[in-house]
Scaffold this active site. Sequence first.
Site, mmCIF file in Angstrom:
data_model
loop_
_atom_site.group_PDB
_atom_site.id
_atom_site.type_symbol
_atom_site.label_atom_id
_atom_site.label_comp_id
_atom_site.label_asym_id
_atom_site.label_seq_id
_atom_site.Cartn_x
_atom_site.Cartn_y
_atom_site.Cartn_z
ATOM 1 N N GLY A 52 41.508 28.439 16.447
ATOM 2 C CA GLY A 52 40.418 27.525 15.596
ATOM 3 C C GLY A 52 40.922 27.904 13.881
ATOM 4 N N ARG A 88 52.115 29.363 13.292
ATOM 5 C CA ARG A 88 51.581 27.448 14.028
ATOM 6 C C ARG A 88 51.312 26.807 12.791
ATOM 7 N NH1 ARG A 88 46.396 26.986 17.256
ATOM 8 N NH2 ARG A 88 47.001 25.216 18.327
ATOM 9 N N ASP A 233 41.567 20.691 11.055
ATOM 10 C CA ASP A 233 42.205 21.940 10.522
ATOM 11 C C ASP A 233 43.067 21.942 9.765
ATOM 12 O OD1 ASP A 233 42.434 21.556 13.967
ATOM 13 O OD2 ASP A 233 43.322 23.755 13.539
ATOM 14 N N ASN A 243 42.442 17.260 13.329
ATOM 15 C CA ASN A 243 41.953 17.991 14.555
ATOM 16 C C ASN A 243 42.888 18.180 15.648
ATOM 17 O OD1 ASN A 243 39.597 19.265 14.269
ATOM 18 N ND2 ASN A 243 38.651 18.295 15.776
ATOM 19 N N LYS A 244 41.725 18.358 16.592
ATOM 20 C CA LYS A 244 42.769 18.691 17.814
ATOM 21 C C LYS A 244 42.728 17.191 18.629
ATOM 22 C CE LYS A 244 43.017 21.426 19.344
ATOM 23 N NZ LYS A 244 44.388 22.390 20.407
HETATM 24 O O1 MRU Z 1 44.665 24.279 19.453
HETATM 25 P P1 MRU Z 1 43.552 24.836 18.850
HETATM 26 O O2 MRU Z 1 42.530 25.712 19.590
HETATM 27 O O3 MRU Z 1 43.615 26.611 17.265
HETATM 28 O O4 MRU Z 1 42.483 24.095 17.828
HETATM 29 C C1 MRU Z 1 41.277 24.070 17.107
HETATM 30 C C2 MRU Z 1 40.899 23.036 16.614
HETATM 31 O O5 MRU Z 1 41.313 21.891 16.330
HETATM 32 C C3 MRU Z 1 39.244 22.650 16.347
HETATM 33 O O6 MRU Z 1 38.706 21.593 16.461
HETATM 34 C C4 MRU Z 1 39.419 23.370 14.612
HETATM 35 O O7 MRU Z 1 40.878 24.209 14.299
HETATM 36 C C5 MRU Z 1 38.830 23.072 13.770
HETATM 37 S S1 MRU Z 1 37.226 25.046 13.919
HETATM 38 C C6 MRU Z 1 36.649 24.725 12.708
#
Ligand code: MRU
Length: 342
Positions: A52, A88, A233, A243-244
Site C-alpha cells: 500500500g 518497488r 500509488d 493504481n492497482k
Molecule cells: O501492490 P499493492 O498491494 O501495494 O498495491 C496497492 C494499491 O494499488 C493501492 O490501491 C494503493 O497503494 C493505494 S493504497 C492507499
Amino acid sequence: MAVLPRAVTPLRWDGRRLHALDQTRLPHEEVWLELEGAQDTADAIRRLAVRGAPNIGIAAAYGLAMEVSGRPGLGPLEDAADLLRGARPTAVNLAWAVDRVREAALASSPATLAAAARAEAQRIQAAEDAASDAIARHGAEVLAGARRVLTHCNAGALACGGRGTALAVVLALAEQEPDLEVLVCETRPLLQGARLTAWELGRVGVAHQLLVDGAAAGLMRRGEVDAVVVGCDRVAANGDVANKVGTYAHALAARAAGIPFVVAGPTSTIDPAIDDGDGIEVEERDADEVAELLGTPVAPEGTRVRNPAFDVTPAELVTALVTERGVAAPPARASVAALLDA
Ligand code: MRU
C-alpha cells in the site's frame, strides 16, 4: 452510526524496531514481523508483506532510521536509502519518505543523525494518520448520498495511515448512511480486495459483497453501483493516476455508466516531477503471481505471462481527486498544483 474504528494498525514502532503485520498471511493468520534495518524492511516491501502506497513509505522511513541507528554515518545512510527506494518502483510515497528521512539526517550533526532520522519517520507516520481523517471528511462530502460503493484493491488501514484513503472515505460514508453496501473487487492476481479489504470491512462491521473484477462493469451498467472510490500509488502533474491493475477498466465502466469515479490519496502520492501518466513506471511482477492462484498452478506449465501490477487512469476519467488538503474536481494541472501549494 457511531464513528467507525481503524480496522488495524499494521505498523507499530517500539522505539527500536518496527513491528509489521505480514499481509501475505491475511486473512487467515495474523503474523507480526519484527523489522530491524533497511534490508529486511526492503524485503518485506518487495514481497508485499508490507504494502500500500503510504504504508510502504512509512515502513521505509523507519527502515532507513533503524539502519542508521545501527550503522551511523553517511555511507550507510546513502546505501540504505538506495536499497529502500529501489524496493518497488510505482508508489512515489516510498522515495518521498526515504528522501525526507535522508534529508532530516543530513541536516543534523553526526552525533544526532540517527535520532533525527527516527524523529522524521515518526513525523511521517503521524502526518499520514492525520491525512486519512481529512481525506475521509472531504471524500464523504464528495460522495454524499452514495449507497452502493465499489472499490478495488485495498486502500484501507493496511495500506495507509489511519483508516486508509479510499476505505476511510467508505467508512465515513457508512457513518452517515447505515444502509451503505461496499462492493469489493477481489483484485487479481494477489487478491488484496478479497483477502484484505473484506477482512477490514468485516472487522469494523460494514456491509460488503465480494465480486470478481470482471463483474464490476456489468453491475455498473445495470445501475447497481452509485460510485467508485479507489486509492492511488502515484498521481502525475496533469492528474493522471496510477493504481492497482484493473483500476482503469473500472474508470472506463464508471464513465460509460455515468457514475462518479473518485480517487483518494494523500498529497505524498502526488509526483509533480512526472508530467503525465506515460512517465510513471509500472512495476512488472513475477509470472507465478498470474500463472498460479495462491500457490496452486492454474495455467499450463510454460504459459507466457504479463503481470503489470498497476495501470494508469487518465485524469479526464477521474471525477475528483480527494486529498487531505482538499479536492481537485476534476484533477488537472492547475487543480493538482493548487493542492500542492495549499
Ligand atoms: O501492490 P499493492 O498491494 O501495494 O498495491 C496497492 C494499491 O494499488 C493501492 O490501491 C494503493 O497503494 C493505494 S493504497 C492507499
